[in-house]
Design an enzyme around this catalytic site. Structure first.
Site, PDB file in Angstrom:
ATOM      1  N   ALA A 195     -37.066  54.273  17.958  1.00 47.43           N
ATOM      2  CA  ALA A 195     -36.081  55.459  17.782  1.00 47.43           C
ATOM      3  C   ALA A 195     -36.080  56.519  19.149  1.00 47.43           C
ATOM      4  O   ALA A 195     -36.391  57.820  18.908  1.00 47.43           O
ATOM      5  CB  ALA A 195     -36.456  56.263  16.570  1.00 47.43           C
TER       6      ALA A 195
ATOM      7  N   PRO B 289     -40.688  52.289  23.061  1.00 49.03           N
ATOM      8  CA  PRO B 289     -40.958  53.116  22.198  1.00 49.03           C
ATOM      9  C   PRO B 289     -39.603  53.122  21.053  1.00 49.03           C
ATOM     10  O   PRO B 289     -38.617  53.006  21.459  1.00 49.03           O
ATOM     11  CB  PRO B 289     -40.592  54.643  22.863  1.00 49.03           C
ATOM     12  CG  PRO B 289     -41.115  54.236  24.422  1.00 49.03           C
ATOM     13  CD  PRO B 289     -40.491  52.847  24.463  1.00 49.03           C
TER      14      PRO B 289
ATOM     15  N   LEU C 232     -33.435  54.149  23.542  1.00 49.36           N
ATOM     16  CA  LEU C 232     -33.655  53.056  24.517  1.00 49.36           C
ATOM     17  C   LEU C 232     -33.089  51.473  23.835  1.00 49.36           C
ATOM     18  O   LEU C 232     -33.361  50.401  24.551  1.00 49.36           O
ATOM     19  CB  LEU C 232     -35.048  52.601  24.898  1.00 49.36           C
ATOM     20  CG  LEU C 232     -35.479  54.140  25.635  1.00 49.36           C
ATOM     21  CD1 LEU C 232     -36.989  53.920  25.634  1.00 49.36           C
ATOM     22  CD2 LEU C 232     -34.927  54.310  26.871  1.00 49.36           C
TER      23      LEU C 232
ATOM     24  N   GLY D 195     -34.504  49.526  21.410  1.00 49.65           N
ATOM     25  CA  GLY D 195     -35.491  48.639  21.196  1.00 49.65           C
ATOM     26  C   GLY D 195     -35.379  47.748  20.227  1.00 49.65           C
ATOM     27  O   GLY D 195     -35.306  46.537  20.250  1.00 49.65           O
ATOM     28  N   GLY D 196     -34.986  48.354  18.947  1.00 42.01           N
ATOM     29  CA  GLY D 196     -34.746  47.603  17.747  1.00 42.01           C
ATOM     30  C   GLY D 196     -33.530  46.689  17.699  1.00 42.01           C
ATOM     31  O   GLY D 196     -33.598  45.323  17.309  1.00 42.01           O
TER      32      GLY D 196
ATOM     33  N   ASP E  18     -25.619  48.619  18.426  1.00 43.61           N
ATOM     34  CA  ASP E  18     -25.763  48.307  19.801  1.00 43.61           C
ATOM     35  C   ASP E  18     -26.457  46.657  19.804  1.00 43.61           C
ATOM     36  O   ASP E  18     -26.636  46.385  20.956  1.00 43.61           O
ATOM     37  CB  ASP E  18     -27.150  49.095  20.066  1.00 43.61           C
ATOM     38  CG  ASP E  18     -26.815  50.394  20.625  1.00 43.61           C
ATOM     39  OD1 ASP E  18     -25.744  50.710  20.876  1.00 43.61           O
ATOM     40  OD2 ASP E  18     -27.829  51.188  20.571  1.00 43.61           O
TER      41      ASP E  18
ATOM     42  N   LYS F 203     -32.757  49.165  27.098  1.00 35.92           N
ATOM     43  CA  LYS F 203     -31.509  49.734  27.581  1.00 35.92           C
ATOM     44  C   LYS F 203     -31.376  51.194  28.045  1.00 35.92           C
ATOM     45  O   LYS F 203     -31.986  51.859  27.209  1.00 35.92           O
ATOM     46  CB  LYS F 203     -30.364  49.397  26.819  1.00 35.92           C
ATOM     47  CG  LYS F 203     -29.883  49.945  25.399  1.00 35.92           C
ATOM     48  CD  LYS F 203     -29.272  51.425  25.568  1.00 35.92           C
ATOM     49  CE  LYS F 203     -29.056  52.002  24.135  1.00 35.92           C
ATOM     50  NZ  LYS F 203     -29.113  53.230  23.902  1.00 35.92           N
TER      51      LYS F 203
HETATM   52  O1  C5P Z   1     -25.018  50.567  13.873  1.00 34.68           O
HETATM   53  P1  C5P Z   1     -26.547  51.649  13.713  1.00 34.68           P
HETATM   54  O2  C5P Z   1     -27.159  51.315  12.475  1.00 34.68           O
HETATM   55  O3  C5P Z   1     -27.619  51.311  14.726  1.00 34.68           O
HETATM   56  O4  C5P Z   1     -25.978  52.962  13.775  1.00 34.68           O
HETATM   57  C1  C5P Z   1     -27.077  54.017  13.109  1.00 34.68           C
HETATM   58  C2  C5P Z   1     -26.248  55.175  13.036  1.00 34.68           C
HETATM   59  O5  C5P Z   1     -25.494  55.906  13.737  1.00 34.68           O
HETATM   60  C3  C5P Z   1     -25.062  54.978  11.845  1.00 34.68           C
HETATM   61  O6  C5P Z   1     -25.628  55.014  10.696  1.00 34.68           O
HETATM   62  C4  C5P Z   1     -23.979  56.137  12.326  1.00 34.68           C
HETATM   63  O7  C5P Z   1     -24.855  57.191  11.639  1.00 34.68           O
HETATM   64  C5  C5P Z   1     -24.237  56.566  13.815  1.00 34.68           C
HETATM   65  N1  C5P Z   1     -23.539  55.671  14.656  1.00 34.68           N
HETATM   66  C6  C5P Z   1     -22.005  56.185  14.642  1.00 34.68           C
HETATM   67  N2  C5P Z   1     -21.296  55.502  15.649  1.00 34.68           N
HETATM   68  C7  C5P Z   1     -21.429  54.500  16.269  1.00 34.68           C
HETATM   69  C8  C5P Z   1     -22.684  54.067  16.098  1.00 34.68           C
HETATM   70  C9  C5P Z   1     -23.883  54.592  15.422  1.00 34.68           C
HETATM   71  O8  C5P Z   1     -21.807  57.059  14.073  1.00 34.68           O
HETATM   72  N3  C5P Z   1     -20.759  53.974  17.243  1.00 34.68           N
END
Ligand code: C5P
Length: 286
Positions: A91, A89, A94, A96-97, A131, A9
């Site tokens: 981190a 790629p 995009l 991906g994970g 995401d 994305k």
């Molecule tokens: O949800 P996810 O594990 O992908 O998010 C990774 C990090 O990004 C979270 O630990 C947080 O620090 C930050 N994040 C955030 N607010 C969001 C999405 C992600 O602060 N809406």
């Protein structure tokens, strides 16, 4: 065996509205899936196991987490062998994970013939990452909240994108931690973009509220952005928490010409198009 394509994305616009009590940030974003895919194969097995073409991603992979969570949640005794061909790629901003995790959920629902409601899938997806809910649907969408409120936007316009990645990984969390309250915005421009998606003549041009925090942490990301922005006809924008930079084109040939310029600067590059319709995950024949 099931084979699924998990698309990348890009965030056509992303605003951070503020910080929530749970430590996450409240977001508003227009998200678009594009024709760059990881390939996930799933086959029946007695236990859950995971293999990846990228050895550094084999430990603690979100695909394995998604499989274990689904197995536990539905009380399934069967396992699955999951094999991921990594193309997007990691981190890189995009998704991906997250897309791989959504593909795993949707694939296992089929493999194990689960009667999963949309609410159950949304719950599992949100537990896996902010995401992931978006990738249950894909296409063009307005994404709000932590990422769990997804509203589809009808979009039949094909746009070509050149993705330019400076070649290092950026942990999303560090960019959110760097963000300053005066970089929070109202969300209105992004909501306007979603509402008037079809009216925009040259296509929506990205705003990214995380971009300056990324540039403070990684000057090389800003350098990459400036090099792309200088010759991109509609300017450049960063996707998600970066560091991938995106430039939009109305036709494929112009995109390929520009791609050559940026790949000669030793950046990873790729040309991809809007996935205009349908869900995030397409099952290939088998
Ligand atoms: O949800 P996810 O594990 O992908 O998010 C990774 C990090 O990004 C979270 O630990 C947080 O620090 C930050 N994040 C955030 N607010 C969001 C999405 C992600 O602060 N809406």
């Amino acid at each position: 065996m099931l084979t699924l394509r998990a698309p990348a994305k890009i965030n056509l616009s992303l605003e951070v509205l503020g910080k929530r009590d749970d430590g996450f940030h409240e977001l508003v974003s227009v998200v678009q899936s594009i024709s760059l895919f990881d390939i996930l194969s799933i086959e029946p097995a007695a236990t859950i196991s995971f293999q990846c073409t990228e050895p550094s991603l084999t430990e603690n992979n979100i695909v394995e987490k998604a499989a274990v969570l689904t197995q536990q949640y539905f009380g399934i005794k069967d396992g699955a062998l999951l094999h991921l061909k990594k193309v997007i790629p990691a981190a890189a901003g995009l998704g991906g994970g997250s897309s791989d995790a959504a593909a795993t959920l949707l694939g296992l629902v089929r493999l194990w013939d689960l009667r999963a409601t949309p609410e159950q899938l949304l719950q599992l997806a949100s537990d896996l990452g902010s995401d992931v809910p978006y990738f249950l649907h894909g296409g063009t969408a307005l994404v709000e909240g932590r990422g769990e409120r997804v509203t589809k936007i009808n979009n039949s316009r094909i746009t070509w994108y050149v993705l330019v990645n400076p070649g290092f990984a950026v942990p999303t969390r560090t960019v959110f931690e760097e963000l300053l309250p005066d970089e929070w915005t109202s969300g209105q421009p992004t909501r306007d973009m979603a509402e008037h998606f079809h009216d925009s003549r040259r296509g929506p041009n990205g705003f990214n509220g995380l971009q300056n925090a990324l540039f403070r942490l990684y000057p090389e990301a800003m350098e990459c952005f400036q090099k792309v922005d200088r010759i991109a006809p509609c300017g450049a924008f960063v996707s998600g928490s970066g560091p991938t930079v995106v430039a939009s084109f109305t036709n494929k040939d112009d995109a390929i010409t520009a791609q050559h310029a940026w790949s000669s600067m030793s950046y990873w590059t790729c040309v991809a198009a809007t996935l205009a319709t349908g869900g995030a995950v397409h099952t290939c024949d088998h």
